[in-house]
Design a protein around this motif. Structure first.
Motif, PDB file in Angstrom:
ATOM      1  N   VAL A 322       0.838  -1.216   0.000  1.00 30.26           N
ATOM      2  CA  VAL A 322       0.000   0.000   0.000  1.00 30.26           C
ATOM      3  C   VAL A 322       0.872   1.265   0.000  1.00 30.26           C
ATOM      4  N   GLU A 323       2.038   1.189   0.613  1.00 32.53           N
ATOM      5  CA  GLU A 323       3.041   2.266   0.692  1.00 32.53           C
ATOM      6  C   GLU A 323       2.651   3.432   1.606  1.00 32.53           C
ATOM      7  N   HIS A 324       1.434   3.918   1.470  1.00 36.71           N
ATOM      8  CA  HIS A 324       1.013   5.076   2.278  1.00 36.71           C
ATOM      9  C   HIS A 324      -0.481   4.951   2.519  1.00 36.71           C
ATOM     10  N   TYR A 325      -0.910   5.269   3.743  1.00 34.80           N
ATOM     11  CA  TYR A 325      -2.325   5.093   4.095  1.00 34.80           C
ATOM     12  C   TYR A 325      -3.234   6.003   3.264  1.00 34.80           C
ATOM     13  N   GLN A 326      -2.645   7.048   2.672  1.00 35.66           N
ATOM     14  CA  GLN A 326      -3.415   7.961   1.831  1.00 35.66           C
ATOM     15  C   GLN A 326      -3.966   7.262   0.590  1.00 35.66           C
ATOM     16  N   TRP A 327      -3.387   6.089   0.250  1.00 35.49           N
ATOM     17  CA  TRP A 327      -3.856   5.351  -0.932  1.00 35.49           C
ATOM     18  C   TRP A 327      -5.053   4.463  -0.612  1.00 35.49           C
ATOM     19  N   ILE A 328      -5.544   4.546   0.598  1.00 28.19           N
ATOM     20  CA  ILE A 328      -6.746   3.775   0.987  1.00 28.19           C
ATOM     21  C   ILE A 328      -7.934   4.733   0.961  1.00 28.19           C
ATOM     22  N   CYS A 329      -9.038   4.303   0.352  1.00 29.35           N
ATOM     23  CA  CYS A 329     -10.193   5.205   0.215  1.00 29.35           C
ATOM     24  C   CYS A 329     -10.899   5.382   1.569  1.00 29.35           C
ATOM     25  N   PRO A 330     -11.633   6.470   1.742  1.00 29.30           N
ATOM     26  CA  PRO A 330     -12.298   6.715   3.031  1.00 29.30           C
ATOM     27  C   PRO A 330     -13.225   5.575   3.469  1.00 29.30           C
ATOM     28  N   ARG A 331     -13.931   4.932   2.547  1.00 31.06           N
ATOM     29  CA  ARG A 331     -14.830   3.847   2.951  1.00 31.06           C
ATOM     30  C   ARG A 331     -14.036   2.683   3.536  1.00 31.06           C
ATOM     31  N   CYS A 332     -12.941   2.323   2.868  1.00 34.63           N
ATOM     32  CA  CYS A 332     -12.126   1.214   3.378  1.00 34.63           C
ATOM     33  C   CYS A 332     -11.512   1.559   4.739  1.00 34.63           C
ATOM     34  N   ARG A 333     -11.189   2.840   4.951  1.00 31.49           N
ATOM     35  CA  ARG A 333     -10.630   3.232   6.254  1.00 31.49           C
ATOM     36  C   ARG A 333     -11.653   2.963   7.364  1.00 31.49           C
ATOM     37  N   ARG A 334     -12.927   3.250   7.050  1.00 31.67           N
ATOM     38  CA  ARG A 334     -13.968   3.029   8.068  1.00 31.67           C
ATOM     39  C   ARG A 334     -14.146   1.528   8.322  1.00 31.67           C
ATOM     40  N   VAL A 335     -14.129   0.763   7.232  1.00 31.95           N
ATOM     41  CA  VAL A 335     -14.279  -0.687   7.362  1.00 31.95           C
ATOM     42  C   VAL A 335     -13.113  -1.273   8.162  1.00 31.95           C
ATOM     43  N   LEU A 336     -11.908  -0.767   7.880  1.00 29.51           N
ATOM     44  CA  LEU A 336     -10.713  -1.297   8.552  1.00 29.51           C
ATOM     45  C   LEU A 336     -10.762  -1.091  10.062  1.00 29.51           C
TER      46      LEU A 336
END
Lengths: 356, 216
Positions: A322-336
């Motif tokens: 992934v390299e950087h958490y910024q590459w994760i979309c907001p929906r996936c951040r909530r799911v995670l």
């Protein structure tokens, strides 16, 4: 003094000096300058210093600096002959719909919009009349051959003329009365909302939300009292009212760089943001490295990574693709967030059942 | 006006039953009337019933506020990160993309970022936020720490979250297992390859069905 503050002070000094020079130039080396308005002039110069200083400090914050740089790059990109017509159309459309009509406030609430619209146009008209008069850039002079006529002189140059006792004359000389009425209506509507709305009551702060309304109200009412004094009361209390009015205006001018009034200067950034987003949509999109969905422009994500690093955040994930958490979309951040908690409980259950 | 009280916000996604009562209640809050600010996410709707309620965690050092070019996001003295200030927000979306919890919402029509503000009109007056007042399963809990520790002896509140190399401390707590080794923080990025609870069961059922259909 920090480098940022020094830079901001230099900019503030330069802009104030330019404005002072423009005042002396525009008023014919103070020939057309009304000495009675000198207090307003100095307050305006102080306000110019304060506003420029705050603006310059603001522009040096990493996220603002990024938008500032990007905004100009995008602006020159959009000046390309292929895009210029559509972009100019979009620019003027935005100027009218966003700034003149306040469409976004209309959608936030009709009463809020009405209050803002009255206050905004009252202030725009008042500013448009007051500043050129105070700086000596505009003045009215009788026609040598007909004292019943006034000619408007702009920077000393003659422009249109009109009869003093005419509708045009009446409307022109009472311009500040009309603007005061607009501001008073707007302020009362805004105060009514602030007194009745539970949400607004919970969030509002005196300096940020109430004081600006009081100041605008004070300027408008004392201004109207001046007109009432010389029109119907043979100048009763005029000197006192003139000083009181000047104090309210000067305090407001000095308050401009602080609190809510600063948004007048800050909102111009929305034009740059809109063009930045337009260019972003046309370019490559960032795909979430968890779900694979597009969620923003790649340019925006990369710019944010830079800004976060400048601010001292470390969302890097060196051992992950992934390299950087910024590459994760907001929906996936909530799911995670939910999955991470579930993982902790799974670990406990596994330990309790002797799996690990 | 803020009235100090002993109440704190605790979230426990494992308890969420996905009833959406919180979503409905949230939109009744006076500070964001008509707009639900809470997120209720289905982890993997096709495979699992697991849902996650997400409120603003009210970070001690909020990334959303730091990356805001307009300086529009402010934190109150009692640590509640507010929605963007209406006159200042330039609708740039920086906060939406930068929040590690994925909380802020861009209301495009209003050109304004809005987010959970802990129902500030209520919590600043000592009342529960709307979502916590209706949650039937205790996934969203607002009350004294001693009370929740007594009610959930196997859990402990944690307010540190790990995202790659970044640790984020928050005002809102998440309930984590107490033992055998108490979790010091919730490593969110460590769950990158996790799947929704119940997924294995549903996959098993599906594969059984598939096999049974294949059989003569």
């Amino acid at each position: 003094m920090s480098k940022e503050k020094l830079k901001a002070n230099i900019w503030a000094f330069v802009v104030t000096a330019i404005l002072a020079r423009l005042i002396t130039l525009g008023s014919g080396n103070l020939d057309r300058f009304d000495a009675a308005l000198v207090g307003y002039t100095f307050a305006t110069l102080f306000a110019a210093f304060g506003i420029t200083r705050r603006y310059a400090l603001w522009l040096q914050r990493p996220p603002t600096a990024m938008y500032w740089t990007r905004g100009w790059k995008v602006f020159f990109l959009l000046l390309h002959p292929r895009h210029i017509v559509s972009n100019l159309f979009r620019f003027f459309q935005r100027l009218f719909v966003h700034y003149a009509f306040n469409d976004f406030i209309w959608r936030r609430g009709r009463m809020r919009w009405l209050a803002h619209w009255y206050i905004m146009w009252g202030c725009v008209i008042a500013g448009g009349i007051t500043f050129p008069l105070v700086f000596g850039w505009v003045h009215f002079a009788s026609e040598p051959d007909n004292l019943e006529w006034y000619r408007v002189r702009l920077f000393g140059y003659p422009t249109v003329a009109f009869p003093i006792r005419s509708l045009v004359g009446f409307l022109t000389f009472h311009g500040l009365v009309w603007s005061s009425i607009l501001v008073i209506i707007g302020v009362l509507l805004a105060l009514r909302r602030r007194l009745h709305d539970h949400g607004a009551a919970a969030l509002q702060e005196f300096g940020e939300d109430i004081l600006p309304l009081f100041l605008l109200f004070a300027i408008s009412v004392t201004g109207l009292m001046l007109t009432a004094s010389y029109t119907w009361m043979k100048g009763y209390g005029y000197d006192f009212l003139a000083i009181l009015h000047a104090l309210t205006v000067i305090f407001t001018l000095l308050w401009l760089p602080f609190g809510k009034f600063f948004h007048i200067f800050q909102r111009s950034a929305t034009v740059g943001v809109a063009f930045y987003q337009d260019v972003g949509k046309q370019g490559e999109q960032a795909k979430c490295r968890r779900c694979g969905e597009e969620f923003a422009s790649r340019m925006h994500v990369e710019d944010l990574i830079t800004v976060e690093q400048q601010l001292g955040y470390h969302y890097e994930m060196p051992d992950s693709p992934v390299e950087h958490y910024q590459w994760i979309c907001p929906r996936c951040r909530r799911v995670l967030l939910g999955l991470a908690q579930g993982q902790l409980w799974s670990g406990v259950r596994d330990q309790e059942s002797g799996i690990s | 006006m803020y009235l100090p009280n002993q109440n704190e916000f605790f979230i426990d996604p494992a308890r969420c039953i996905g009833c959406e009562a919180c979503v409905q209640a949230c939109s009744e809050c006076d500070t964001h009337k008509g707009h639900a600010m809470i997120h209720l996410e289905h982890v993997d709707r096709g495979q699992s019933t697991q849902t996650v309620p997400v409120v603003c965690m009210h970070c001690e050092s909020p990334t959303c506020a730091e990356v805001c070019p307009a300086d529009a996001i402010k934190k109150t003295d009692d640590g509640v990160v507010q929605s963007a200030r209406k006159p200042r927000c330039v609708a740039c979306n920086n906060c939406v993309l930068a929040c590690p919890f994925g909380v802020p919402k861009m209301i495009t029509d209003f050109e304004l970022m809005m987010k959970c503000d802990l129902c500030y009109d209520r919590t600043s007056a000592g009342k529960k936020p709307m979502c916590a007042s209706v949650c039937p399963s205790g996934a969203l809990y607002f009350g004294p720490r001693a009370q929740i520790e007594q009610l959930r002896p196997r859990s402990t509140p944690v307010n540190k979250f790990q995202f790659g190399r970044q640790t984020v401390a928050t005002k809102v707590h998440m309930m984590a297992p107490k033992g055998p080794a108490k979790a010091q923080y919730v490593d969110v990025t460590d769950a990158m390859n996790e799947t929704g609870r119940g997924q294995r069961i549903s996959l098993d059922i599906l594969s059984t069905m598939y096999v049974s259909e294949e059989q003569p």
